[in-house]
Design a protein around this motif. Sequence first.
Motif, mmCIF file in Angstrom:
data_model
loop_
_atom_site.group_PDB
_atom_site.id
_atom_site.type_symbol
_atom_site.label_atom_id
_atom_site.label_comp_id
_atom_site.label_asym_id
_atom_site.label_seq_id
_atom_site.Cartn_x
_atom_site.Cartn_y
_atom_site.Cartn_z
ATOM 1 N N THR A 60 0.852 -1.211 0.000
ATOM 2 C CA THR A 60 0.000 0.000 0.000
ATOM 3 C C THR A 60 0.880 1.250 0.000
ATOM 4 N N ASP A 61 1.936 1.230 0.809
ATOM 5 C CA ASP A 61 2.838 2.396 0.856
ATOM 6 C C ASP A 61 3.500 2.629 -0.508
ATOM 7 N N LEU A 62 3.916 1.546 -1.157
ATOM 8 C CA LEU A 62 4.572 1.690 -2.468
ATOM 9 C C LEU A 62 3.580 2.200 -3.514
ATOM 10 N N LEU A 63 2.368 1.645 -3.491
ATOM 11 C CA LEU A 63 1.344 2.103 -4.441
ATOM 12 C C LEU A 63 0.982 3.566 -4.177
ATOM 13 N N GLY A 64 1.093 3.979 -2.909
ATOM 14 C CA GLY A 64 0.763 5.354 -2.519
ATOM 15 C C GLY A 64 1.770 6.376 -3.046
ATOM 16 N N LEU A 65 2.891 5.908 -3.579
ATOM 17 C CA LEU A 65 3.902 6.844 -4.121
ATOM 18 C C LEU A 65 3.562 7.314 -5.532
ATOM 19 N N ASP A 66 2.506 6.728 -6.103
ATOM 20 C CA ASP A 66 2.156 7.045 -7.499
ATOM 21 C C ASP A 66 1.987 8.550 -7.706
ATOM 22 N N ARG A 67 2.663 9.078 -8.726
ATOM 23 C CA ARG A 67 2.473 10.498 -9.070
ATOM 24 C C ARG A 67 2.378 10.684 -10.585
ATOM 25 N N ASN A 68 2.030 9.567 -11.257
ATOM 26 C CA ASN A 68 1.857 9.591 -12.711
ATOM 27 C C ASN A 68 3.087 10.186 -13.413
ATOM 28 N N LEU A 69 4.259 9.857 -12.897
ATOM 29 C CA LEU A 69 5.509 10.416 -13.417
ATOM 30 C C LEU A 69 6.137 9.454 -14.426
ATOM 31 N N ARG A 70 6.072 9.868 -15.691
ATOM 32 C CA ARG A 70 6.541 9.012 -16.775
ATOM 33 C C ARG A 70 7.880 9.519 -17.273
#
Length: 245
Positions: free
Chosen positions: A216-226
Amino acid sequence: MEEIPILGLGTWKLWCTCHKKPLVKTACTRSLKALKLDYLDLYLMHWPMGFKSGEADLPMDHNGMIIPSNTDFLDTWEAMENLVATGLVRAIGVSNFNHEQLERILNKPNLRFKPVTNQIECHPYLTQKNLISFCQSRNVSVTAYLPLGGCSGGMHLMEDPTIQTIAQKHRKSAAQILIRFQIQRNVRVIPKSVNPKRILENFQVFDFELSEEDMTDLLGLDRNLRLATFPITENHKDYPFRTEF
Ligand SMILES: NC(=O)c1ccc[n+]([C@@H]2O[C@H](COP(=O)([O-])OP(=O)(O)OC[C@H]3O[C@@H](n4cnc5c(N)ncnc54)[C@H](OP(=O)(O)O)[C@@H]3O)[C@@H](O)[C@H]2O)c1
């Protein structure tokens, strides 16, 4: 010592300047010759976008934008299906396809071989939740490229404090956490290293498990950064990153 012949190996990709039907086989046989192989295990359409064929890998207009070809990736896919039928490749897949583009292939009339994988940029800063759900719901596997955030000029993903904390907790490296993260999402993962010690390290990911909270913590890092945005192709009709996923 007797030399063992290598008949087929690995994954290779069809470049965008070879999307015209007759060029697909030419490109594949050229690659097989260069690799000294009889067949490829997996051949991917590198991008959904066809570029003008010719000398340049990146044919550009006077504004520095890509010159497209008038091809349709469904026709390119048909030519790739012929490669399977004639035994030059064992399986075919796509890369950098959004869900609408993948759906077009899956809905193609008379589809003979479906894409076995969609190889996409994927890491905790670009978790690709929706595209992964879509692919997995259609039985198309997902392969994560740039899983470590690329080289040092990239996004410094491995230095992220959340990833560092999880790594310390499991006595693993940040790279091992990033690889394990994908495995636990049932995503194939292709970290790259030219360093033998790190190549070995990147395989040592089967002796620990990330907890639900870690995930959950890792998924929470999502910032749509490509990282792989390929801006010179934004003019292309099949540029894949205009839609949400
Ligand atoms: N389909 C596409 O459009 C596409 C686009 C880009 C990339 N890809 C593919 O994706 C794969 C991986 O991509 P990538 O190399 O760009 O990104 P990556 O695997 O995310 O990162 C590679 C970088 O991480 C370093 N590294 C590897 N293991 C490490 C470890 N254990 N600890 C610390 N650093 C480590 C490598 O340095 P060292 O080599 O010095 O270890 C290299 O600088 C490649 O096979 C590439 O072909 C596909």
